[in-house]
Design a protein around this motif. Sequence first.
Motif, mmCIF file in Angstrom:
data_model
loop_
_atom_site.group_PDB
_atom_site.id
_atom_site.type_symbol
_atom_site.label_atom_id
_atom_site.label_comp_id
_atom_site.label_asym_id
_atom_site.label_seq_id
_atom_site.Cartn_x
_atom_site.Cartn_y
_atom_site.Cartn_z
ATOM 1 N N ARG A 104 24.935 41.483 53.649
ATOM 2 C CA ARG A 104 25.118 42.335 54.823
ATOM 3 C C ARG A 104 26.260 43.313 54.563
ATOM 4 O O ARG A 104 27.389 42.915 54.277
ATOM 5 N N SER A 105 25.948 44.603 54.659
ATOM 6 C CA SER A 105 26.953 45.621 54.380
ATOM 7 C C SER A 105 28.065 45.615 55.421
ATOM 8 O O SER A 105 29.204 45.995 55.117
ATOM 9 N N ASP A 106 27.777 45.177 56.656
ATOM 10 C CA ASP A 106 28.836 45.155 57.667
ATOM 11 C C ASP A 106 29.897 44.107 57.340
ATOM 12 O O ASP A 106 31.069 44.278 57.674
ATOM 13 N N HIS A 107 29.491 43.030 56.635
ATOM 14 C CA HIS A 107 30.482 42.049 56.215
ATOM 15 C C HIS A 107 31.426 42.653 55.173
ATOM 16 O O HIS A 107 32.649 42.466 55.245
ATOM 17 N N ALA A 108 30.859 43.363 54.199
ATOM 18 C CA ALA A 108 31.690 44.004 53.181
ATOM 19 C C ALA A 108 32.639 45.009 53.823
ATOM 20 O O ALA A 108 33.822 45.085 53.456
ATOM 21 N N PHE A 109 32.141 45.783 54.779
ATOM 22 C CA PHE A 109 32.996 46.749 55.479
ATOM 23 C C PHE A 109 34.131 46.034 56.207
ATOM 24 O O PHE A 109 35.280 46.468 56.159
ATOM 25 N N ALA A 110 33.816 44.913 56.856
ATOM 26 C CA ALA A 110 34.845 44.153 57.570
ATOM 27 C C ALA A 110 35.922 43.668 56.616
ATOM 28 O O ALA A 110 37.115 43.669 56.952
ATOM 29 N N HIS A 111 35.527 43.267 55.402
ATOM 30 C CA HIS A 111 36.507 42.786 54.435
ATOM 31 C C HIS A 111 37.454 43.903 54.005
ATOM 32 O O HIS A 111 38.653 43.679 53.798
ATOM 33 N N LEU A 112 36.934 45.120 53.863
ATOM 34 C CA LEU A 112 37.795 46.254 53.520
ATOM 35 C C LEU A 112 38.801 46.523 54.638
ATOM 36 O O LEU A 112 39.984 46.786 54.382
ATOM 37 N N ILE A 113 38.337 46.452 55.875
ATOM 38 C CA ILE A 113 39.226 46.656 57.016
ATOM 39 C C ILE A 113 40.309 45.586 57.048
ATOM 40 O O ILE A 113 41.497 45.864 57.286
ATOM 41 N N LEU A 114 39.906 44.329 56.796
ATOM 42 C CA LEU A 114 40.893 43.246 56.781
ATOM 43 C C LEU A 114 41.920 43.462 55.675
ATOM 44 O O LEU A 114 43.121 43.228 55.875
ATOM 45 N N ALA A 115 41.475 43.897 54.508
ATOM 46 C CA ALA A 115 42.403 44.149 53.403
ATOM 47 C C ALA A 115 43.429 45.199 53.808
ATOM 48 O O ALA A 115 44.640 45.048 53.545
ATOM 49 N N LEU A 116 42.983 46.258 54.455
ATOM 50 C CA LEU A 116 43.896 47.311 54.895
ATOM 51 C C LEU A 116 44.846 46.799 55.974
ATOM 52 O O LEU A 116 46.038 47.125 55.981
ATOM 53 N N ARG A 117 44.326 46.000 56.888
ATOM 54 C CA ARG A 117 45.162 45.474 57.974
ATOM 55 C C ARG A 117 46.321 44.641 57.436
ATOM 56 O O ARG A 117 47.475 44.848 57.814
ATOM 57 N N TYR A 118 45.991 43.706 56.541
ATOM 58 C CA TYR A 118 47.037 42.802 56.073
ATOM 59 C C TYR A 118 47.975 43.483 55.078
ATOM 60 O O TYR A 118 49.157 43.149 55.014
ATOM 61 N N ALA A 119 47.472 44.453 54.332
ATOM 62 C CA ALA A 119 48.365 45.221 53.464
ATOM 63 C C ALA A 119 49.377 45.994 54.302
ATOM 64 O O ALA A 119 50.558 46.104 53.936
ATOM 65 N N ALA A 120 48.931 46.518 55.450
ATOM 66 C CA ALA A 120 49.844 47.251 56.337
ATOM 67 C C ALA A 120 50.918 46.342 56.898
ATOM 68 O O ALA A 120 51.994 46.812 57.298
ATOM 69 N N ARG A 121 50.657 45.042 56.913
ATOM 70 C CA ARG A 121 51.645 44.070 57.394
ATOM 71 C C ARG A 121 52.567 43.586 56.280
ATOM 72 O O ARG A 121 53.392 42.706 56.490
ATOM 73 N N GLY A 122 52.396 44.132 55.084
ATOM 74 C CA GLY A 122 53.276 43.783 53.985
ATOM 75 C C GLY A 122 52.756 42.701 53.066
ATOM 76 O O GLY A 122 53.482 42.250 52.169
ATOM 77 N N VAL A 123 51.506 42.281 53.256
ATOM 78 C CA VAL A 123 50.902 41.278 52.375
ATOM 79 C C VAL A 123 50.328 41.977 51.149
ATOM 80 O O VAL A 123 49.685 43.031 51.264
ATOM 81 N N ASP A 124 50.566 41.424 49.976
ATOM 82 C CA ASP A 124 49.994 41.966 48.745
ATOM 83 C C ASP A 124 48.522 41.556 48.680
ATOM 84 O O ASP A 124 48.207 40.359 48.628
ATOM 85 N N VAL A 125 47.604 42.534 48.696
ATOM 86 C CA VAL A 125 46.172 42.248 48.796
ATOM 87 C C VAL A 125 45.419 42.870 47.629
ATOM 88 O O VAL A 125 45.639 44.039 47.291
ATOM 89 N N GLU A 126 44.548 42.087 47.035
ATOM 90 C CA GLU A 126 43.627 42.570 46.010
ATOM 91 C C GLU A 126 42.249 42.011 46.308
ATOM 92 O O GLU A 126 42.107 40.889 46.796
ATOM 93 N N LEU A 127 41.220 42.806 46.016
ATOM 94 C CA LEU A 127 39.840 42.359 46.141
ATOM 95 C C LEU A 127 39.216 42.379 44.751
ATOM 96 O O LEU A 127 39.389 43.348 44.002
ATOM 97 N N PHE A 128 38.503 41.325 44.382
ATOM 98 C CA PHE A 128 37.943 41.226 43.034
ATOM 99 C C PHE A 128 36.696 40.359 43.090
ATOM 100 O O PHE A 128 36.718 39.271 43.659
ATOM 101 N N ASP A 129 35.608 40.854 42.493
ATOM 102 C CA ASP A 129 34.371 40.071 42.449
ATOM 103 C C ASP A 129 33.878 39.832 41.023
ATOM 104 O O ASP A 129 32.781 39.329 40.820
ATOM 105 N N GLY A 130 34.695 40.191 40.032
ATOM 106 C CA GLY A 130 34.299 40.052 38.637
ATOM 107 C C GLY A 130 33.749 41.338 38.049
ATOM 108 O O GLY A 130 33.775 41.523 36.826
ATOM 109 N N ILE A 131 33.266 42.226 38.886
ATOM 110 C CA ILE A 131 32.702 43.502 38.431
ATOM 111 C C ILE A 131 33.563 44.675 38.890
ATOM 112 O O ILE A 131 33.802 45.623 38.150
#
Length: 213
Positions: A104-131
């Motif tokens: 589901r593409s909406d799940h992937a979009f939600a994960h990007l939003i979450l990454a941005l949200r927590y990075a804005a709070r000062g958390v070091d965030v990386e997303l990685f799927d092997g590719i």
Amino acid sequence: MSRFSILLAGHIAPTPALIAAVEGTRVIAADDGLRHAAELQVTPELWVGDFDSSPPRPAIELTSLPREPYPRDKAMTDGEIAIEAALTRGATGLLLVGALSGPRSDHAFAHLILALRYAARGVDVELFDGIERAWPLGPDRRAFDLAPGMQFSILKFSDLSGLTISGAKWPLDAVDLPFHSILTQSNEALGPIAVTVRQGTALLVAQADPKVR
């Protein structure tokens, strides 16, 4: 830094690089993200979610895994719950595994939003799927160790001011771009690159180096 890997339900390639990235981190699985545990050679310390898409029979070594069930009708996604659980346990860094794609593409979009949200709070965030790998961007100059020829894009979530890219085939110097511009799509690294966004919200998405996958 206390680094947690959050196993999400999107597709992964269990490459040596991904396995190495997860190794040594504390792990929390969100619902069907549990299915990645065996191929990544990890045992999560917690399994959270509404379990509406989780494997009906987890691997036998995971049957005693601590679980936190949530109702299906809730105001948070399973991934969000897993991230909050990691932060409660002292996480200062997050590796979101299986966040970049999925059924589901909406799940992937939600994960990007979450990454941005927590990075804005000062958390070091990386997303990685092997590719592919992805990182939120900000006003501090950030270097990325990309190999020559690797493709990358800047995904914008707002208008950008002062976007600077060096070390790329198509560099930019303090450029202002509207949200609807696709100028930052499909650039090519000449080697390590550096990116700065003076103002705005964006992520860098890059291919993983095929030589170390």
